[in-house]
Design an enzyme around this catalytic site. Sequence first.
Site, PDB file in Angstrom:
ATOM      1  N   ASP A 104     -26.668  -8.541  -2.420  1.00 19.33           N
ATOM      2  CA  ASP A 104     -27.637  -7.684  -1.740  1.00 19.33           C
ATOM      3  C   ASP A 104     -27.090  -6.266  -1.624  1.00 19.33           C
ATOM      4  OD1 ASP A 104     -29.928  -7.001  -0.513  1.00 19.33           O
ATOM      5  OD2 ASP A 104     -29.469  -7.942   1.409  1.00 19.33           O
ATOM      6  N   LYS A 143     -26.995 -13.701  -5.926  1.00 24.11           N
ATOM      7  CA  LYS A 143     -27.813 -12.481  -5.927  1.00 24.11           C
ATOM      8  C   LYS A 143     -27.252 -11.565  -4.847  1.00 24.11           C
ATOM      9  CE  LYS A 143     -32.580 -10.936  -6.018  1.00 24.11           C
ATOM     10  NZ  LYS A 143     -32.509  -9.876  -5.026  1.00 24.11           N
ATOM     11  N   ASP A 153       0.824  -1.215   0.000  1.00 23.03           N
ATOM     12  CA  ASP A 153       0.000   0.000   0.000  1.00 23.03           C
ATOM     13  C   ASP A 153       0.855   1.260   0.000  1.00 23.03           C
ATOM     14  OD1 ASP A 153      -2.006  -1.757   0.147  1.00 23.03           O
ATOM     15  OD2 ASP A 153      -2.752  -1.142   2.129  1.00 23.03           O
ATOM     16  N   LYS A 163     -35.009 -16.835  -3.845  1.00 28.52           N
ATOM     17  CA  LYS A 163     -34.740 -16.116  -2.594  1.00 28.52           C
ATOM     18  C   LYS A 163     -34.527 -17.120  -1.469  1.00 28.52           C
ATOM     19  CE  LYS A 163     -35.471 -12.013  -2.209  1.00 28.52           C
ATOM     20  NZ  LYS A 163     -36.489 -11.031  -2.475  1.00 28.52           N
ATOM     21  N   CYS A 202     -58.773   4.934  19.795  1.00 28.85           N
ATOM     22  CA  CYS A 202     -59.049   6.043  20.699  1.00 28.85           C
ATOM     23  C   CYS A 202     -59.640   7.132  19.810  1.00 28.85           C
ATOM     24  CB  CYS A 202     -57.744   6.526  21.344  1.00 28.85           C
ATOM     25  SG  CYS A 202     -57.913   8.155  22.081  1.00 28.85           S
ATOM     26  N   CYS A 205     -54.373   8.854  26.827  1.00 27.66           N
ATOM     27  CA  CYS A 205     -55.253   9.901  27.362  1.00 27.66           C
ATOM     28  C   CYS A 205     -56.366   9.343  28.245  1.00 27.66           C
ATOM     29  CB  CYS A 205     -55.846  10.724  26.221  1.00 27.66           C
ATOM     30  SG  CYS A 205     -57.041   9.798  25.244  1.00 27.66           S
ATOM     31  N   TYR A 209       1.972   2.316  -3.380  1.00 25.62           N
ATOM     32  CA  TYR A 209       0.841   2.878  -4.141  1.00 25.62           C
ATOM     33  C   TYR A 209       0.609   4.337  -3.708  1.00 25.62           C
ATOM     34  CZ  TYR A 209      -3.894   3.394  -5.985  1.00 25.62           C
ATOM     35  OH  TYR A 209      -4.993   3.843  -6.654  1.00 25.62           O
ATOM     36  N   ASP A 210       0.565   4.554  -2.380  1.00 26.20           N
ATOM     37  CA  ASP A 210       0.297   5.901  -1.854  1.00 26.20           C
ATOM     38  C   ASP A 210       1.357   6.893  -2.305  1.00 26.20           C
ATOM     39  OD1 ASP A 210      -1.844   4.831  -0.632  1.00 26.20           O
ATOM     40  OD2 ASP A 210      -0.926   4.690   1.362  1.00 26.20           O
ATOM     41  N   CYS A 238     -57.579   4.313  26.602  1.00 23.30           N
ATOM     42  CA  CYS A 238     -56.417   4.708  25.811  1.00 23.30           C
ATOM     43  C   CYS A 238     -55.189   4.836  26.718  1.00 23.30           C
ATOM     44  CB  CYS A 238     -56.683   6.045  25.118  1.00 23.30           C
ATOM     45  SG  CYS A 238     -55.206   6.724  24.333  1.00 23.30           S
ATOM     46  N   TYR A 253     -23.209  -7.634 -13.712  1.00 22.35           N
ATOM     47  CA  TYR A 253     -23.832  -8.912 -14.074  1.00 22.35           C
ATOM     48  C   TYR A 253     -24.705  -8.875 -15.313  1.00 22.35           C
ATOM     49  CZ  TYR A 253     -27.329  -6.680 -11.064  1.00 22.35           C
ATOM     50  OH  TYR A 253     -28.175  -5.789 -10.491  1.00 22.35           O
ATOM     51  N   GLU A 258     -25.945 -17.311 -10.796  1.00 22.22           N
ATOM     52  CA  GLU A 258     -25.083 -16.288 -10.178  1.00 22.22           C
ATOM     53  C   GLU A 258     -25.576 -16.022  -8.765  1.00 22.22           C
ATOM     54  OE1 GLU A 258     -25.387 -12.769 -12.595  1.00 22.22           O
ATOM     55  OE2 GLU A 258     -25.001 -13.921 -14.409  1.00 22.22           O
ATOM     56  N   SER A 304     -36.821  -5.739 -12.832  1.00 20.09           N
ATOM     57  CA  SER A 304     -36.467  -6.605 -11.709  1.00 20.09           C
ATOM     58  C   SER A 304     -36.865  -8.035 -12.089  1.00 20.09           C
ATOM     59  CB  SER A 304     -37.156  -6.140 -10.436  1.00 20.09           C
ATOM     60  OG  SER A 304     -38.528  -6.205 -10.638  1.00 20.09           O
ATOM     61  N   LEU A 305     -36.624  -8.965 -11.195  1.00 20.40           N
ATOM     62  CA  LEU A 305     -36.845 -10.375 -11.530  1.00 20.40           C
ATOM     63  C   LEU A 305     -38.030 -10.946 -10.767  1.00 20.40           C
ATOM     64  CD1 LEU A 305     -33.151 -11.636 -11.385  1.00 20.40           C
ATOM     65  CD2 LEU A 305     -34.474 -11.024 -13.405  1.00 20.40           C
ATOM     66  N   GLU A 334     -24.412  -4.631  -9.333  1.00 18.65           N
ATOM     67  CA  GLU A 334     -24.848  -4.344  -7.975  1.00 18.65           C
ATOM     68  C   GLU A 334     -23.693  -3.688  -7.213  1.00 18.65           C
ATOM     69  OE1 GLU A 334     -27.958  -5.310  -7.697  1.00 18.65           O
ATOM     70  OE2 GLU A 334     -28.426  -5.397  -5.566  1.00 18.65           O
ATOM     71  N   ARG A 365     -31.019   2.609 -10.254  1.00 19.28           N
ATOM     72  CA  ARG A 365     -32.102   2.008 -11.018  1.00 19.28           C
ATOM     73  C   ARG A 365     -33.341   2.898 -10.956  1.00 19.28           C
ATOM     74  NH1 ARG A 365     -36.348  -1.335  -9.466  1.00 19.28           N
ATOM     75  NH2 ARG A 365     -37.124  -2.585 -11.184  1.00 19.28           N
ATOM     76  N   CYS A 425     -56.330  13.691  21.998  1.00 22.77           N
ATOM     77  CA  CYS A 425     -55.360  12.731  22.553  1.00 22.77           C
ATOM     78  C   CYS A 425     -53.965  13.127  22.068  1.00 22.77           C
ATOM     79  CB  CYS A 425     -55.709  11.319  22.100  1.00 22.77           C
ATOM     80  SG  CYS A 425     -54.432  10.110  22.516  1.00 22.77           S
TER      81      CYS A 425
HETATM   82  S1  IVH Z   1     -29.955  -9.678 -13.173  1.00 19.82           S
HETATM   83  C1  IVH Z   1     -33.310  -8.136 -16.002  1.00 19.82           C
HETATM   84  N1  IVH Z   1     -28.099 -10.637 -11.580  1.00 19.82           N
HETATM   85  O1  IVH Z   1     -31.583  -8.419  -7.930  1.00 19.82           O
HETATM   86  C2  IVH Z   1     -32.455  -8.766 -14.972  1.00 19.82           C
HETATM   87  N2  IVH Z   1     -29.674  -9.138 -10.672  1.00 19.82           N
HETATM   88  O2  IVH Z   1     -34.871  -8.317  -8.982  1.00 19.82           O
HETATM   89  C3  IVH Z   1     -31.584  -7.850 -14.237  1.00 19.82           C
HETATM   90  N3  IVH Z   1     -29.283  -8.569  -8.316  1.00 19.82           N
HETATM   91  O3  IVH Z   1     -32.738  -5.478  -9.394  1.00 19.82           O
HETATM   92  C4  IVH Z   1     -31.072  -8.342 -12.977  1.00 19.82           C
HETATM   93  N4  IVH Z   1     -27.479  -9.792  -8.047  1.00 19.82           N
HETATM   94  O4  IVH Z   1     -30.562  -5.374  -8.134  1.00 19.82           O
HETATM   95  C5  IVH Z   1     -29.181  -9.833 -11.683  1.00 19.82           C
HETATM   96  N5  IVH Z   1     -26.371 -11.509 -10.299  1.00 19.82           N
HETATM   97  C6  IVH Z   1     -27.429 -10.719 -10.413  1.00 19.82           C
HETATM   98  C7  IVH Z   1     -27.910  -9.965  -9.323  1.00 19.82           C
HETATM   99  C8  IVH Z   1     -29.050  -9.186  -9.490  1.00 19.82           C
HETATM  100  C9  IVH Z   1     -28.319  -8.945  -7.468  1.00 19.82           C
HETATM  101  C10 IVH Z   1     -30.402  -7.675  -7.964  1.00 19.82           C
HETATM  102  C11 IVH Z   1     -30.646  -6.556  -8.911  1.00 19.82           C
HETATM  103  C12 IVH Z   1     -32.059  -6.695  -9.408  1.00 19.82           C
HETATM  104  C13 IVH Z   1     -32.650  -7.664  -8.420  1.00 19.82           C
HETATM  105  C14 IVH Z   1     -33.566  -8.640  -9.124  1.00 19.82           C
END
Ligand code: IVH
Length: 668
Positions: free
Chosen positions: A117, A115, A34, A310, A422, A407, A37-38, A404, A222, A113, A83-84, A170, A136, A427
């Site tokens: 968070d 997901k 590091d 999920k 109530c 009051c 780099y710095d 209540c 992704y 893949e 979204s999915l 993400e 988004r 109150c």
């Molecule tokens: S694909 C049209 N891949 O999960 C498909 N989503 O409802 C686009 N997320 O809004 C999403 N990891 O924020 C995809 N490997 C992954 C993901 C991913 C997290 C989130 C993303 C999306 C929500 C799916």
Amino acid sequence: MAEQHVTDRAKTLQELLKQYGYEYHTLDEPSVPDAEYDQLMQELLQLEEQYPELKTPDSPTQRVGGEPLDAFRKVNHRIPMLSLGNAFNEQDLRDFDRRVRQGVGDDVTYVCELKIDGLAVSLSYEDGLFTLGATRGDGTVGEDITHNLKTIRSIPLRLNESVNLEVRGEAFMPHHSFERLNDAKEAAEEAPFANPRNAAAGSLRQLDPKIAAKRHLDIFLYAIGDKGDHPIQYHSEGLEWLESLGLKTNPEWRRCDTIDDVLEYIETYTSQRTELPYEIDGIVIKVDALAHQETLGFTAKSPRWSIAYKFPAEEVVTTLTDIELSVGRTGVITPTAVLNPVRVAGTTVQRASLHNEDLIREKDIRIGDEVVIKKAGDIIPEVVNVLEERRTGNEQPFSMPEECPECNSELVRIEGEVALRCINPKCPAHIREGLIHFVSRNAMDIDGLGEKVVTQLFQNDLIEDVADLYGLKYEDLIQLERMGDKSVQNLLQAIETSKDNSLEKLLFGLGIKYVGTKAAGTLAKTFESIDNLMNASEADFLEVDEIGDKMADAIYTYFQNDDVHQLIDELKEYGVNMAYNGPVINQEDVNNSAFAGKTVVLTGKLEQWSRPEAKAKILELGGKVTSSVSKNTDILVAGADAGSKLDKAQELGIDIWDEERMIASLEQ
Ligand code: IVH
């Protein structure tokens, strides 16, 4: 002008730092200490300071350069960010697989893949240069957070090829960054973030990039939104291409030939998820061949070629030590379980709403019981069931009081409702909750006036009704706990700004029975002013499509009340706007507007419009308003007596408009 050897050195430093940064942040394989780099970074910073012409937009020094913004600019997603659909068990996944094979035949392969968070973002590259990063948002319109995304070291400022590309991924906060951040918050006696997701979202929603820079966020890309003219046939090929461009993808993805392979992948990561250095909330399954994706297409909300599995909500056991009662804005009494604090799905839970007496009876919940807790939708804690077999006999059954708790007036159960209420309008709990509602985001949206401050103001007799908020003075606020000079100034400014809100926000804030945000919008648009609403008959309300008997009666009754008239008069005297400010502009207008994508500075005195009004309109039309003039400014609007900003803009050759031109353009 820098001499050749200086230019060469700067170039070398930029390349080296880019390479070391990539190895450290994208590959997780640092090749130099590091300190080295710095040291190189310091050298480059000095050179660029001495010779500003060496500062290229993709120089590693440009990650935290910008000034804080005044507001976020809106960004239109040309290809919507969808979204999915969700799968919660094996059956849902097998059903998905059957639908896919019905659509494209049995010759289908999947990519699985993790997901992640965090927060979905879109990155745009033009000729290989990172030009725009956005949230988004609602999927169609997001917010420009380029300044914050540039601080994420694993986002390359320039790709390895000069391509045009829009890529999605993400942004997230790794566990170690999250722990470090919350330790620092604790040391500063500030409230910690509940989980890494909130922390990531909170960091990217900052106007000042210096804050995000300190938070050490990361990203996995992704999906390709727009691949330009690059030939790709498989999603997996796309992931490999992203990686070759220098973008960070998650290494855990796998190709799966059958749904059984998918189930095996899910099983593996269900057990390994806690060992990952970041939070995941499921597995995403995608059909690999893009031709198959195209055949399958989309439903209104999501692609038919992908699904998100999920993980089941985590369940934990704890003791319910008490049941507390609270009185809401409409007088409803809500029982809440007080729990021995317990970690579940990333946060510590110590309370869970029990909703109403019927639920307590149905689940036979008693004080002292051991109970199973989970978070519904992974957010709201709930009591799943009681562990009756663990009862000792000392548990206390619970029954709702007749009076209540705030009051002491008698509670009533309205026919057809499970809730006890109530109905005493005086109150203190009603009044306090009404005030909290009035300042909330969808209502008057007064930043800095949360539940705690409102409660303090109320308890200290500084406010009795919503009009009193507008009479608050510096001296009133500075005496409150945790309020310093700066917070008081900001709060007074936020209260002042809220006076310009359009009528629908006020209407929603007043808390008229049955009037939610949607009805408030319709009422404001149809009646245009509070006076028109006060003079309308019940029949006038019924003429509006979305308003039924119950709501019409409630609105009419509300506006007949003398106390309401008095309150409205007081608000008017304080200068609170009582009119509809006009429609929210549609996307087509944004695309055609002269302000889309432009950075605008307002200076001097505007004669016809207030500055907040002008600013709001420019933002609505896709522009960005900043306070200081720089080479990034596109338009300077100069009102009367414009001073140094005008001089500077002239010097920089920036487009200078007068107020007339701005109004003409905004009203077009
Ligand atoms: S694909 C049209 N891949 O999960 C498909 N989503 O409802 C686009 N997320 O809004 C999403 N990891 O924020 C995809 N490997 C992954 C993901 C991913 C997290 C989130 C993303 C999306 C929500 C799916």
